[in-house]
Design a protein around this motif. Structure first.
Motif, PDB file in Angstrom:
ATOM      1  N   TYR A  78       0.336  -8.695   7.026  1.00 30.58           N
ATOM      2  CA  TYR A  78      -0.870  -9.515   7.080  1.00 30.58           C
ATOM      3  C   TYR A  78      -0.587 -10.965   6.723  1.00 30.58           C
ATOM      4  O   TYR A  78      -1.433 -11.834   6.866  1.00 30.58           O
ATOM      5  CB  TYR A  78      -1.908  -8.985   6.080  1.00 30.58           C
ATOM      6  CG  TYR A  78      -2.599  -7.708   6.511  1.00 30.58           C
ATOM      7  CD1 TYR A  78      -3.831  -7.756   7.161  1.00 30.58           C
ATOM      8  CD2 TYR A  78      -2.025  -6.469   6.281  1.00 30.58           C
ATOM      9  CE1 TYR A  78      -4.463  -6.593   7.565  1.00 30.58           C
ATOM     10  CE2 TYR A  78      -2.650  -5.300   6.684  1.00 30.58           C
ATOM     11  CZ  TYR A  78      -3.874  -5.363   7.325  1.00 30.58           C
ATOM     12  OH  TYR A  78      -4.502  -4.211   7.725  1.00 30.58           O
ATOM     13  N   GLU A  82     -11.851  -9.860   1.833  1.00 28.62           N
ATOM     14  CA  GLU A  82     -10.739  -9.358   2.636  1.00 28.62           C
ATOM     15  C   GLU A  82     -11.080  -9.490   4.108  1.00 28.62           C
ATOM     16  O   GLU A  82     -12.208  -9.179   4.512  1.00 28.62           O
ATOM     17  CB  GLU A  82     -10.448  -7.870   2.364  1.00 28.62           C
ATOM     18  CG  GLU A  82      -9.707  -7.591   1.100  1.00 28.62           C
ATOM     19  CD  GLU A  82      -9.318  -6.127   0.967  1.00 28.62           C
ATOM     20  OE1 GLU A  82      -8.972  -5.502   1.982  1.00 28.62           O
ATOM     21  OE2 GLU A  82      -9.387  -5.611  -0.156  1.00 28.62           O
ATOM     22  N   LYS A 103       3.730  -3.381   8.537  1.00 33.70           N
ATOM     23  CA  LYS A 103       2.371  -3.793   8.903  1.00 33.70           C
ATOM     24  C   LYS A 103       2.049  -5.023   8.063  1.00 33.70           C
ATOM     25  O   LYS A 103       1.667  -4.930   6.908  1.00 33.70           O
ATOM     26  CB  LYS A 103       1.370  -2.672   8.617  1.00 33.70           C
ATOM     27  CG  LYS A 103      -0.030  -2.978   9.136  1.00 33.70           C
ATOM     28  CD  LYS A 103      -1.016  -1.862   8.821  1.00 33.70           C
ATOM     29  CE  LYS A 103      -2.335  -2.086   9.543  1.00 33.70           C
ATOM     30  NZ  LYS A 103      -3.373  -1.124   9.143  1.00 33.70           N
ATOM     31  N   GLN A 145       0.133  -3.073  -4.357  1.00 30.21           N
ATOM     32  CA  GLN A 145       0.729  -3.416  -3.072  1.00 30.21           C
ATOM     33  C   GLN A 145       1.701  -4.586  -3.166  1.00 30.21           C
ATOM     34  O   GLN A 145       2.449  -4.844  -2.232  1.00 30.21           O
ATOM     35  CB  GLN A 145      -0.383  -3.702  -2.053  1.00 30.21           C
ATOM     36  CG  GLN A 145      -1.225  -2.450  -1.771  1.00 30.21           C
ATOM     37  CD  GLN A 145      -2.439  -2.726  -0.895  1.00 30.21           C
ATOM     38  OE1 GLN A 145      -3.539  -2.929  -1.399  1.00 30.21           O
ATOM     39  NE2 GLN A 145      -2.242  -2.726   0.403  1.00 30.21           N
ATOM     40  N   PHE A 197      -1.896  -0.479   2.513  1.00 33.10           N
ATOM     41  CA  PHE A 197      -2.625   0.545   1.757  1.00 33.10           C
ATOM     42  C   PHE A 197      -2.540   1.901   2.455  1.00 33.10           C
ATOM     43  O   PHE A 197      -2.089   2.891   1.901  1.00 33.10           O
ATOM     44  CB  PHE A 197      -4.098   0.117   1.576  1.00 33.10           C
ATOM     45  CG  PHE A 197      -5.047   1.273   1.482  1.00 33.10           C
ATOM     46  CD1 PHE A 197      -4.940   2.198   0.459  1.00 33.10           C
ATOM     47  CD2 PHE A 197      -6.044   1.458   2.442  1.00 33.10           C
ATOM     48  CE1 PHE A 197      -5.804   3.287   0.384  1.00 33.10           C
ATOM     49  CE2 PHE A 197      -6.903   2.541   2.379  1.00 33.10           C
ATOM     50  CZ  PHE A 197      -6.787   3.464   1.354  1.00 33.10           C
ATOM     51  N   SER A 198      -2.943   1.940   3.728  1.00 31.98           N
ATOM     52  CA  SER A 198      -3.170   3.234   4.366  1.00 31.98           C
ATOM     53  C   SER A 198      -1.892   3.954   4.761  1.00 31.98           C
ATOM     54  O   SER A 198      -1.848   5.177   4.768  1.00 31.98           O
ATOM     55  CB  SER A 198      -4.075   3.069   5.586  1.00 31.98           C
ATOM     56  OG  SER A 198      -3.532   2.136   6.489  1.00 31.98           O
ATOM     57  N   HIS A 240      -8.323  -1.554  -8.201  1.00 29.41           N
ATOM     58  CA  HIS A 240      -8.051  -1.601  -6.760  1.00 29.41           C
ATOM     59  C   HIS A 240      -7.157  -0.424  -6.383  1.00 29.41           C
ATOM     60  O   HIS A 240      -5.944  -0.500  -6.440  1.00 29.41           O
ATOM     61  CB  HIS A 240      -7.390  -2.929  -6.377  1.00 29.41           C
ATOM     62  CG  HIS A 240      -7.316  -3.157  -4.889  1.00 29.41           C
ATOM     63  ND1 HIS A 240      -7.757  -4.310  -4.297  1.00 29.41           N
ATOM     64  CD2 HIS A 240      -6.876  -2.377  -3.873  1.00 29.41           C
ATOM     65  CE1 HIS A 240      -7.581  -4.240  -2.979  1.00 29.41           C
ATOM     66  NE2 HIS A 240      -7.042  -3.067  -2.707  1.00 29.41           N
ATOM     67  N   ASN A 250     -12.685  -1.812  -5.987  1.00 28.59           N
ATOM     68  CA  ASN A 250     -12.391  -2.193  -4.610  1.00 28.59           C
ATOM     69  C   ASN A 250     -12.944  -1.162  -3.631  1.00 28.59           C
ATOM     70  O   ASN A 250     -12.760   0.041  -3.809  1.00 28.59           O
ATOM     71  CB  ASN A 250     -10.870  -2.274  -4.420  1.00 28.59           C
ATOM     72  CG  ASN A 250     -10.485  -2.701  -3.022  1.00 28.59           C
ATOM     73  OD1 ASN A 250     -10.809  -3.812  -2.607  1.00 28.59           O
ATOM     74  ND2 ASN A 250      -9.839  -1.828  -2.272  1.00 28.59           N
ATOM     75  N   GLU A 251     -13.624  -1.635  -2.597  1.00 23.70           N
ATOM     76  CA  GLU A 251     -14.100  -0.768  -1.506  1.00 23.70           C
ATOM     77  C   GLU A 251     -14.625   0.561  -2.045  1.00 23.70           C
ATOM     78  O   GLU A 251     -14.167   1.647  -1.651  1.00 23.70           O
ATOM     79  CB  GLU A 251     -12.972  -0.539  -0.496  1.00 23.70           C
ATOM     80  CG  GLU A 251     -12.520  -1.828   0.177  1.00 23.70           C
ATOM     81  CD  GLU A 251     -11.614  -1.609   1.393  1.00 23.70           C
ATOM     82  OE1 GLU A 251     -10.903  -0.598   1.425  1.00 23.70           O
ATOM     83  OE2 GLU A 251     -11.621  -2.462   2.295  1.00 23.70           O
TER      84      GLU A 251
HETATM   85  C1  BG6 Z   1      -8.503  -2.597   2.535  1.00 25.49           C
HETATM   86  C2  BG6 Z   1      -7.900  -2.490   1.175  1.00 25.49           C
HETATM   87  O1  BG6 Z   1      -8.954  -1.341   2.885  1.00 25.49           O
HETATM   88  O2  BG6 Z   1      -7.720  -2.928   3.611  1.00 25.49           O
HETATM   89  C3  BG6 Z   1      -6.523  -3.090   1.038  1.00 25.49           C
HETATM   90  O3  BG6 Z   1      -8.746  -2.966   0.170  1.00 25.49           O
HETATM   91  C4  BG6 Z   1      -5.739  -2.824   2.298  1.00 25.49           C
HETATM   92  O4  BG6 Z   1      -5.937  -2.563  -0.112  1.00 25.49           O
HETATM   93  C5  BG6 Z   1      -6.441  -3.480   3.463  1.00 25.49           C
HETATM   94  O5  BG6 Z   1      -4.410  -3.210   2.247  1.00 25.49           O
HETATM   95  C6  BG6 Z   1      -5.712  -3.306   4.777  1.00 25.49           C
HETATM   96  O6  BG6 Z   1      -5.413  -1.973   4.993  1.00 25.49           O
HETATM   97  P1  BG6 Z   1      -3.955  -1.514   5.391  1.00 25.49           P
HETATM   98  O7  BG6 Z   1      -3.987  -0.042   5.429  1.00 25.49           O
HETATM   99  O8  BG6 Z   1      -3.690  -2.118   6.711  1.00 25.49           O
HETATM  100  O9  BG6 Z   1      -3.060  -2.048   4.334  1.00 25.49           O
END
Ligand code: BG6
Length: 481
Positions: free
Chosen positions: A444, A381, A442, A21, A435-436, A143, A188-189
């Motif tokens: 953070y 996270e 989007k 990412q 990620f999604s 990851h 990861n997750e």
């Molecule tokens: C987690 C992942 O699910 O959430 C990250 O470990 C991911 O890789 C994060 O980026 C936030 O999700 P998204 O889809 O908003 O990037």
């Protein structure tokens, strides 16, 4: 007072990212193509596109040598900006930086005998930079990506041979970086492997629901064994180093006090906690036997698997926390936002992506995990994905500050409740590819990156208001929020 009043000294404040990412440089210095780099940006941001990879789209992606449609090939060019970015993390006072190693940078084909020296060199440079500022690395070994060649050769984790490939990679990584790293995470997750390709590296489009589930749980079994073997490798090399599991913890609440709803919520939670149960306690919990039988799932185990799991539990439990959901007995998981399944909670607000914001849920989660396992916890996270507006080179992201503040307050409450918490790495201290949905918009970050969804922009880094706020939080060890 004979209970803790604040965050302990030495609490590990910081941030977390993942190679696919942020890094970019997808085809530089000998790196192999990864599973994350064949995934296109979502056309609908309320839906998750990550797992829709089938044979046709896979081969289209392999034959496309550009970054245009595949944002995870670009990241935010951390590969070339790492020194600048780590300097900014240091300016905020980070004690820890969680990042992942791209397996395909070390072993381009996934199972090469010898490592790619340029890949090792890159992470050595990152570690040197962190050491300059005494920032502790926390490294995720896997990851949401793997060398694509292992998908082509074995269909990813669905094949047992991937275990050996992974543990060859982890042995190399531990031997090479082990002296410089104290904290590690395996997958990861890990629980999201039940969703498919992004975590299993196994193409499963076109299969029936039941066949998909079979393939995913078998893949996850292989990951659980590989994780235990990595734990063994690390402890043999460095007995005092710590390695943890990583769960996307999704606490669910019963939709009502109706016992049927309460029981349905309990089962949903058990299916989530199954993974940490195995990684912490070293065995499959009995409740899964019934679930497997009722869904006609048969997990093939090697003769030593049970002993491997039993002998190599993790040292600590890490998890991501973004939201909670609601479970109703007679309603099978409608989606909440673009990620989790479960019902909406009328008492909660949600993000623009439909993620339900529940700070108190974090306190509940921390207490539950501590009660269940009595092992140190690590929130690796937590954060808010939002669209930011750049005005006169500034971003006034009070919404992000408020989200993080509320969660940190509840973390502190959990510490007062008696929970043992090692640290907090908020997600995405610097803007990165989602990620999604693989969106750039989007965001953070506490640090803004000038790049849009199509990859246009100067990649300039800009401190947001939240940057200065988090700096103050760390400087006061969480007292000034
Ligand atoms: C987690 C992942 O699910 O959430 C990250 O470990 C991911 O890789 C994060 O980026 C936030 O999700 P998204 O889809 O908003 O990037």
């Amino acid at each position: 007072e004979n209970y803790p009043q604040n965050f302990p000294t030495g609490f590990l404040w910081g941030g977390a990212t993942a190679a696919n990412q942020v890094e970019g440089a997808w085809n530089l210095d000998g790196k192999g193509l990864t599973t994350a780099e064949v995934v296109k940006k979502a056309t609908n941001r309320k839906k998750m596109s990550m797992d829709a990879v089938d044979q046709v789209t896979l081969h289209q992606a392999i034959n496309d040598h550009t970054t245009m449609l595949y944002p995870k090939r670009r990241g935010v060019d951390f590969y070339h900006h790492y020194a600048e970015d780590i300097k900014l993390f240091a300016e905020m006072g980070f004690k820890v930086y969680r990042f992942s190693i791209a397996w395909a940078r070390i072993l381009p084909h996934g199972d090469d005998k010898q490592p790619n020296q340029a890949g090792l060199d890159f992470y050595d440079r990152v570690l040197t930079e962190l050491e300059k500022y005494q920032i502790q690395p926390l490294i995720t070994l896997s990851h949401y990506e793997m060398p694509l060649d292992l998908t082509l050769k074995y269909n990813g984790w669905s094949d047992r041979r991937t275990i050996a490939a992974f543990n060859h990679y982890t042995q190399i990584v531990f031997e090479h970086f082990g002296q410089r790293v104290k904290y590690w995470l395996t997958f990861n997750e890990i629980n999201t492997g039940t969703w498919g390709f992004h975590a299993t590296g196994a193409i499963d489009q076109g299969l029936s629901k039941q066949q998909q589930l079979q393939l995913r749980y078998q893949s996850l079994h292989h990951q659980l064994v590989a994780s235990a073997l990595a734990t063994k490798q690390l402890h043999e090399l460095y007995p005092t180093d710590k390695i943890g599991c990583m769960l996307a913890r999704m606490q669910t609440y019963p939709a009502s006090p109706k016992p049927e709803d309460v029981r349905a919520a309990q089962l949903a939670d058990q299916k989530n906690l199954f993974f940490s149960d195995v990684q912490v306690r070293g065995e499959y919990p009995a409740f899964m036997n019934r679930y497997f039988a009722e869904n006609k799932l048969i997990i093939k185990m090697g003769t030593d698997d049970q002993a491997i799991l039993a002998n190599n539990p993790v040292d600590f439990i890490s998890f991501s926390y973004y939201m909670t959901t609601v479970t109703k007995a007679d309603q099978d998981g409608t989606a909440v936002g673009n990620m989790a399944t479960g019902g909406r909670n009328p008492y909660l607000k949600e993000s623009a992506w439909g993620w339900q914001i529940d700070p108190i849920g974090l306190r509940i989660t921390l207490n539950e995990l501590w009660d269940r396992y009595q092992k140190p916890l690590f929130v690796v996270e937590n954060g808010l994905g939002a669209q930011d507006k750049l005005v006169n080179d500034q971003i006034h992201d009070s919404y992000r500050i408020s989200y993080l503040r509320q969660h940190i307050i509840q973390m502190k409450e959990a510490i007062k409740d008696g929970v043992k918490l090692l640290g907090y790495t908020m997600w995405g201290p610097i803007d990165l590819i989602s990620f999604s949905t693989s969106e750039m918009s989007k965001r953070y970050g506490l640090i803004y990156v000038d790049q849009d969804d199509l990859g246009r922009g100067t990649l300039t880094r800009i401190r947001k208001d939240s940057f200065y706020w988090y700096q103050k939080v760390i400087a006061t060890n969480g007292t000034d929020l």
